[in-house]
Design an enzyme around this catalytic site. Structure first.
Site, PDB file in Angstrom:
ATOM      1  N   ASP A 182      44.793  35.749  36.263  1.00  0.00           N
ATOM      2  CA  ASP A 182      43.729  34.762  36.156  1.00  0.00           C
ATOM      3  C   ASP A 182      44.267  33.354  36.397  1.00  0.00           C
ATOM      4  O   ASP A 182      45.392  33.032  36.005  1.00  0.00           O
ATOM      5  CB  ASP A 182      43.101  34.840  34.763  1.00  0.00           C
ATOM      6  N   ASN A 216      33.478  41.001  40.618  1.00  0.00           N
ATOM      7  CA  ASN A 216      33.845  39.913  41.537  1.00  0.00           C
ATOM      8  C   ASN A 216      33.007  39.880  42.805  1.00  0.00           C
ATOM      9  O   ASN A 216      33.001  38.863  43.521  1.00  0.00           O
ATOM     10  CB  ASN A 216      35.323  39.993  41.916  1.00  0.00           C
TER      11      ASN A 216
END
Length: 246
Positions: free
Chosen positions: A16, A64
């Site tokens: 991340d 995503n």
């Protein structure tokens, strides 16, 4: 801190912070992802130095796909480039590449690149698992479907369904159990990643954005893991007495 005899065989990472890293530098978000690819190489090398057998990285989640189309297209192009360019380097380093997740939404060229990279690197002593279009709930759901089909086919009795029967159909069933889950970027959640496999994994959260998380940072996480006592439902006294190995 208590020093233990923990053996670290399988590490997973939620990578991340790529977009934030790029924005801090006035760059396009995809630039952070490109640098992030370099970090996979660094961390993979550190895993081999530490004798870690499996590294699983969360590259692209089921959720995503909701990102802006331009970003998704850029990520897919980067994924395809990585598969084509990295397979030979991984093979030289003795690393077997595996991709887990739902491949149906990938283009034929990406699906072929996945197959080619997995075939080329097959047999490596260390394994790099890339989770792409992957979600922990999806993993459990597809395992459930396979067990249900076994029951419908008469291959499995309803009474035989247990945790082990389900586990055998999850994506990482043939690999060592997950020992350590790392998330970079300062967020403290696991975001639908390896839900089944995380049941008794140790968790480590780093404030480092993924492009800044290198092999040395991985070694810090490994040191934290080694300082912990893993009890698996038992007491500390039982573990000290060797109950875990009994």
């Amino acid at each position: 801190m208590r020093v233990t005899d923990n053996i670290l065989r399988h590490v997973a990472i939620i990578m991340d912070g790529n977009n934030r890293w790029a924005k801090q530098r006035g760059m396009a978000g995809v630039s952070g992802h490109k640098v992030g690819v370099e970090r996979i190489r660094d961390v993979m090398s550190a895993c081999q130095d530490l004798g870690i057998e499996v590294l699983t990285v969360f590259a692209f989640s089921s959720e995503n796909w909701r990102r802006p189309p331009v970003e998704v297209e850029a990520l897919m192009s980067l994924f395809l480039l990585y598969l084509k360019n990295e397979a030979k380097a991984l093979k030289k380093k003795g690393v077997a590449l595996r991709v887990i997740g739902n491949r149906e939404r990938f283009t034929p060229s990406i699906q072929k690149a996945i197959d080619d990279a997995e075939e080329l690197t097959r047999g490596g002593k260390t394994t790099l698992v890339i989770a792409a279009d992957y979600g922990g709930r999806w993993d459990i759901a597809q395992a459930t479907k396979k067990v249900t089909q076994q029951v419908l086919n008469g291959q499995l009795a309803l009474s035989d369904i247990n945790e082990n029967a389900l586990h055998q159909h999850t994506c990482l069933a043939d690999l060592p159990p997950l020992d350590l889950l790392i998330r970079t970027g300062g967020e403290i959640r696991i975001s639908n990643f390896l839900l089944w496999q995380c049941a008794y994994a140790e968790l480590f959260f780093s404030d480092k954005l993924w492009p800044d998380f290198d092999g040395e940072e991985l070694k810090k996480a490994a040191m934290s893991f080694n300082d912990r006592q893993r009890r698996f439902g038992m007491t500390g006294d039982q573990i000290d007495a060797g109950a875990l190995n009994a």
